[in-house]
Design a protein around this motif. Structure first.
Motif, PDB file in Angstrom:
ATOM      1  N   HIS A 307       1.055  -0.931   0.093  1.00 30.46           N
ATOM      2  CA  HIS A 307       0.074   0.210   0.135  1.00 30.46           C
ATOM      3  C   HIS A 307       0.698   1.283   0.072  1.00 30.46           C
ATOM      4  O   HIS A 307       0.463   2.353  -0.690  1.00 30.46           O
ATOM      5  CB  HIS A 307      -0.995  -0.379   1.153  1.00 30.46           C
ATOM      6  N   ALA A 308       1.790   1.201   0.776  1.00 34.25           N
ATOM      7  CA  ALA A 308       2.359   2.424   0.587  1.00 34.25           C
ATOM      8  C   ALA A 308       3.782   2.584  -0.364  1.00 34.25           C
ATOM      9  O   ALA A 308       3.769   4.089  -0.556  1.00 34.25           O
ATOM     10  CB  ALA A 308       4.193   2.066   2.225  1.00 34.25           C
ATOM     11  N   ILE A 323       3.067   4.827   7.571  1.00 36.31           N
ATOM     12  CA  ILE A 323       2.572   3.980   7.455  1.00 36.31           C
ATOM     13  C   ILE A 323       3.487   2.387   7.573  1.00 36.31           C
ATOM     14  O   ILE A 323       4.078   1.692   8.367  1.00 36.31           O
ATOM     15  CB  ILE A 323       2.016   2.961   5.718  1.00 36.31           C
ATOM     16  N   LEU A 324       5.296   2.736   6.681  1.00 33.18           N
ATOM     17  CA  LEU A 324       6.587   1.921   6.911  1.00 33.18           C
ATOM     18  C   LEU A 324       7.144   2.368   7.723  1.00 33.18           C
ATOM     19  O   LEU A 324       8.072   1.214   8.397  1.00 33.18           O
ATOM     20  CB  LEU A 324       7.255   2.639   5.871  1.00 33.18           C
ATOM     21  N   LEU A 325       6.696   3.244   8.296  1.00 33.25           N
ATOM     22  CA  LEU A 325       7.398   3.856  10.325  1.00 33.25           C
ATOM     23  C   LEU A 325       6.774   2.732  11.089  1.00 33.25           C
ATOM     24  O   LEU A 325       6.955   1.625  11.676  1.00 33.25           O
ATOM     25  CB  LEU A 325       6.972   4.959  10.575  1.00 33.25           C
ATOM     26  N   PRO A 333      13.843  -4.303  11.997  1.00 37.88           N
ATOM     27  CA  PRO A 333      14.384  -4.172  11.150  1.00 37.88           C
ATOM     28  C   PRO A 333      14.039  -5.289   9.854  1.00 37.88           C
ATOM     29  O   PRO A 333      14.485  -5.768  10.193  1.00 37.88           O
ATOM     30  CB  PRO A 333      15.590  -4.413  11.545  1.00 37.88           C
ATOM     31  N   ASN A 334      13.610  -4.186   9.005  1.00 37.13           N
ATOM     32  CA  ASN A 334      13.216  -5.262   7.344  1.00 37.13           C
ATOM     33  C   ASN A 334      14.400  -4.646   6.171  1.00 37.13           C
ATOM     34  O   ASN A 334      14.409  -3.491   5.966  1.00 37.13           O
ATOM     35  CB  ASN A 334      12.280  -5.380   7.319  1.00 37.13           C
ATOM     36  N   ALA A 335      14.569  -4.957   5.495  1.00 38.62           N
ATOM     37  CA  ALA A 335      15.812  -4.420   4.925  1.00 38.62           C
ATOM     38  C   ALA A 335      14.945  -3.871   3.328  1.00 38.62           C
ATOM     39  O   ALA A 335      14.816  -2.257   2.784  1.00 38.62           O
ATOM     40  CB  ALA A 335      16.892  -5.195   4.110  1.00 38.62           C
ATOM     41  N   ALA A 336      13.821  -5.127   3.203  1.00 38.29           N
ATOM     42  CA  ALA A 336      12.936  -4.381   1.553  1.00 38.29           C
ATOM     43  C   ALA A 336      11.822  -3.357   2.314  1.00 38.29           C
ATOM     44  O   ALA A 336      12.076  -1.972   1.367  1.00 38.29           O
ATOM     45  CB  ALA A 336      12.249  -5.272   1.791  1.00 38.29           C
ATOM     46  N   ILE A 337      11.761  -3.133   3.542  1.00 35.53           N
ATOM     47  CA  ILE A 337      11.292  -2.177   3.738  1.00 35.53           C
ATOM     48  C   ILE A 337      11.784   0.071   4.037  1.00 35.53           C
ATOM     49  O   ILE A 337      11.472   0.858   3.749  1.00 35.53           O
ATOM     50  CB  ILE A 337      10.214  -2.431   5.211  1.00 35.53           C
ATOM     51  N   CYS A 339      14.098   0.114   2.459  1.00 36.66           N
ATOM     52  CA  CYS A 339      14.585   0.691   0.957  1.00 36.66           C
ATOM     53  C   CYS A 339      13.312   1.419   0.547  1.00 36.66           C
ATOM     54  O   CYS A 339      13.757   2.797  -0.069  1.00 36.66           O
ATOM     55  CB  CYS A 339      14.542  -0.330   0.141  1.00 36.66           C
ATOM     56  N   ASN A 340      12.168   1.039   0.569  1.00 34.40           N
ATOM     57  CA  ASN A 340      10.886   2.010   0.246  1.00 34.40           C
ATOM     58  C   ASN A 340      11.039   3.406   1.734  1.00 34.40           C
ATOM     59  O   ASN A 340      10.776   4.517   0.767  1.00 34.40           O
ATOM     60  CB  ASN A 340       9.516   1.339   0.489  1.00 34.40           C
TER      61      ASN A 340
END
Length: 784
Positions: A307-308, A323-325, A333-337, A339-340
């Motif tokens: 969605h983000a 949303i991502l925060l 921690p998540n690498a893909a998130i 990145c966005n």
């Protein structure tokens, strides 16, 4: 899942006291009911009670083992299974339960050995044959898995999972035709299973399938199925995803929308529809669908991430970042998130923070091309990034891309023959890429160059897209093709020169370019912030202002300098007329910047604030899509206020239609270019509307766009060499209204007749450059 309540296999060691007398009540039945409902912890007490009452049949023991395993005490569960297995050496059920516990815990080697023990007891046990085959597939051993599954399908022809797993094994051995038949068999047995359907769709259009008509044949089969079972959403989903893979996106969306209507509360149809919409030009509709999915599945981080991403494509970066925060706060921690998040953070003007976040993604996943791509996309916006630093980041990203051996290219090395030029882009429409390239492509000599458009995010009826389609020999939508399939397609098309127009941006296909789509590969426009760093990218289209002599070491490609500017601007037909200098009527000068907020750094704000201090009655208009968000706009006003510039001197404007956007240059006297990432298309648009731009080029390619456009339009004297000179020029130009008004009155005509808009001249220059690149390949091509 519970063990069926049936007599244990007969055996001499079966202790008679373990079986309940026929007239005793079944004390384990409440526990079995709770197991069936998935309430494993609650099932423990009644099952233990049943055992204490003497109801210790093997089935009850195994049901207790299942409850213990799912409740978290795997060791207790396994002890029970081993006890029952030892007590009943001819019964396969306890060994099967033990194998399933091991597999669920990821203990695959032990699980494989235990499934083989099951088959020693019962060679015809379908669950063991399927599970063992799955483990073999995971270990890259499709042939023995296939043999076991063929045996299983013979034993249990009505077992849908056996057919589906057989399809996976056959596909792994490149027997795609047989694999599709297996998936179809699974679908017929379980027409409600989406996974079986999607496996069939993927196989029908597999690049390894020797029958290229298989996709159309499978679509015909699914279409008949939809007609016979019009209320089956899975069939509609299958049609939709297959149509998407076949490049028929509009029809795909219709089918997926039908599936969501048939199953309005199911997540899978909505997620698939949202994904296809997001890859199309119907991004607002995609956002609405994914917002609905997020509401239905609030605890799924991937849903919120998707969605983000769509919100970012709609330039709603503050919402996306929030949303991502929140997702990171919940899952860690998540690498893909990250990145966005890095991209969203840069787009609201927090460039330094964005780079830190991108580097954090790399720390979490050093081998990820996605993480390194995020760094490449944020570094150009950060103040102080050097050309060498950016080149290294690009090279690191290139090194992370997957490459596979490719057959030798069959292009004829004739230096003078007509050439096939491929354009690879997700933005062949009314977009900066479109406005700055279409005129040059239209004016290439058709006797020397034929054009093939490899398009993503296509909007084929959009005005600029229609111009590309009119000049192109082929217009091919490639969204559904993975990198290997795109590479194969480019080779079959005989493309001689591939021009990438996407870089590492949205819908980028640099990973395909890493496998070499054509003998000559060239980077041009489209996230052309600096060198691509890609060893397989041979040339970089530029000009003498973007890359002066001496800049060669900052690029991994050879520099293909055109005679004039590196682009040709196509002014849109809907632009309003140039109006008189607004300062004459207003009594004060209005500066403006209509660029993306990612380009406005703290140093830029400090510079602009100094200009406003030096000219006390001057105004500044900032206009861009991010400023539609009140919190973002207020944040920028606060930044200026902290530097002593009152809010009433700064006007923020949000997004608008393109004609209105162009018309608002009628309120601006002078454009102030941001740095280090300068304006590109916005500078051309301002010039067309009679407004000159003060610019400060730096070392990286992205910092020199405006310098190129202004020089190409005959205004090199608006290019400065330092921040101090930038400020002094702004003050000097703002105090000479007569000169400014005279320039404005004739600027459109000047630009119209300049090389910036001279399409035939540009086409000749581009054609000469492409021919030069081809001739060099003919001379230096690798022998093989």
């Amino acid at each position: 899942m519970t063990v069926d309540v049936r007599p244990a296999p007969p055996g001499p060691d079966l202790p008679a006291p373990d079986l309940p007398a026929p007239d005793l009540p079944r004390a384990d039945l409440p526990g079995i009911a709770l197991l069936a409902a998935g309430r494993f912890k609650e099932a423990l007490a009644p099952l233990r009670l049943a055992l204490s009452l003497g109801n210790a049949v093997p089935a009850t023991l195994l049901n207790l083992a299942i409850a213990e395993d799912h409740a978290g005490d795997r060791e207790a569960a396994r002890r029970i299974c081993r006890h029952v297995a030892a007590t009943l050496p001819d019964w396969d059920e306890p060994v099967l339960r033990l194998a399933e516990s091991l597999r669920a815990a990821g203990e695959h080697t032990e699980a494989e050995q235990t499934y083989r023990q099951v088959l020693e007891r019962n060679p015809a046990r379908p669950e063991a044959l399927i599970a063992l085959s799955g483990l073999l597939l995971m270990r890259g051993q499709p042939e023995p898995a296939r043999d076991l599954l063929l045996q299983c399908c013979g034993i249990a022809p009505d077992n849908a999972e056996a057919w589906n797993t057989l399809g996976l094994a056959l596909r792994a051995t490149d027997a795609t035709g047989l694999a599709l038949s297996a998936f179809i068999a699974a679908q017929r047995l379980r027409p409600d299973c989406l996974d079986y359907m999607l496996n069939g769709v993927e196989t029908a259009v597999d690049r390894k399938n020797p029958d290229p008509t298989q996709g159309d044949a499978e679509l015909a089969r699914l279409t008949v199925g939809c007609e016979q079972s019009p209320l089956n959403p899975v069939l509609q989903l299958g049609c939709g995803m297959l149509l998407e893979r076949l490049g028929r996106r509009a029809e795909a969306i219709d089918a997926l929308e039908a599936a969501t209507e048939l199953a309005p509360h199911d997540l899978a149809p909505l997620r698939l529809l949202g994904g296809v919409l997001a890859r199309s030009s119907r991004v607002p509709q995609a956002e609405a669908v994914l917002r609905r999915v997020a509401a239905l599945d609030p605890n799924n981080p991937q849903v919120h991430n998707d969605h983000a991403v769509v919100l970012m494509r709609l330039h709603r970066h503050v919402e996306a970042r929030t949303i991502l925060l929140d997702v990171l706060d919940k899952i860690g921690p998540n690498a893909a998130i990250f990145c966005n998040l890095a991209n969203a953070t840069a787009c609201i003007g927090l460039q330094d923070e964005a780079v830190v976040i991108a580097r954090r993604a790399i720390e979490l996943d050093p081998g990820s091309a996605l993480a390194r791509r995020a760094l490449c996309n944020t570094l150009p916006y950060r103040d102080g990034t050097t050309g060498a630093e950016l080149l290294q980041a690009m090279r690191d990203c290139s090194a992370a891309l997957a490459r596979s051996p490719q057959p030798p290219l069959a292009n004829t090395p004739d230096p003078h023959r007509p050439l096939v030029v491929g354009l690879l882009s997700g933005t062949l429409r009314s977009h900066p890429v479109g406005w700055l390239t279409v005129a040059g492509i239209e004016t290439l000599d058709p006797d020397q160059f034929s054009v093939i458009c490899l398009v993503q995010n296509a909007a084929p009826e959009e005005p600029i897209a229609r111009r590309y389609r009119a000049v192109a020999r082929n217009w091919i939508e490639v969204d559904g093709l993975d990198d290997a399939a795109l590479t194969s397609l480019a080779h079959r098309l005989g493309i001689d020169i591939l021009i990438d127009l996407g870089g590492y941006g949205d819908a980028a296909r640099m990973a395909a370019c890493a496998n070499r789509l054509a003998p000559v590969q060239i980077k041009w426009v489209g996230m052309q912030a600096h060198s691509s760093g890609l060893a397989e990218m041979d040339w970089f289209i530029t000009d003498r202002w973007e890359t002066p002599d001496g800049f060669e070491p900052l690029y991994s490609e050879k520099l293909l300098r055109l005679d004039d500017g590196y682009v040709c601007y196509s002014p849109p037909p809907h632009t309003p007329d140039v109006v008189a200098l607004p300062a004459r009527a207003n009594g004060f000068v209005t500066f403006g910047c209509f660029n993306n907020l990612a380009k406005i750094t703290p140093r830029v704000i400090e510079t602009w604030a100094e200009i406003l201090r030096r000219i006390p009655n001057a105004q500044l208009v900032l206009k861009t899509h991010q400023l539609s968000d009140a919190a973002t706009a207020n944040g920028f006003l606060a930044d200026f206020a902290a530097l002593g510039i009152a809010a009433e001197r700064i006007e923020t404007r949000g997004s608008s239609g393109h004609r209105a956007f162009m018309g608002q240059y009628g309120d601006i006297d002078i454009v102030l270019d941001p740095f280090p990432y300068s304006g590109g298309l916005t500078t051309c648009e301002a010039l067309w509307m009679g407004v000159p731009t003060i610019t400060l080029p730096g070392e990286i390619f992205a910092s020199r766009h405006s310098a190129s456009h202004m020089s190409n339009a005959g205004l090199p004297d608006w290019v400065t060499a330092s921040v101090d000179e930038y400020i002094e020029m702004a003050v000097a130009r703002a105090t000479d209204l007569t000169a400014l008004a005279t320039l404005r009155a004739g600027l459109r005509q000047q630009v119209r007749h300049s090389p910036l808009c001279d399409a035939p001249r540009f086409g000749r220059s581009l054609g000469t450059a492409l021919r030069l690149a081809w001739q060099e390949w003919c001379i230096q091509r690798p022998l093989g």
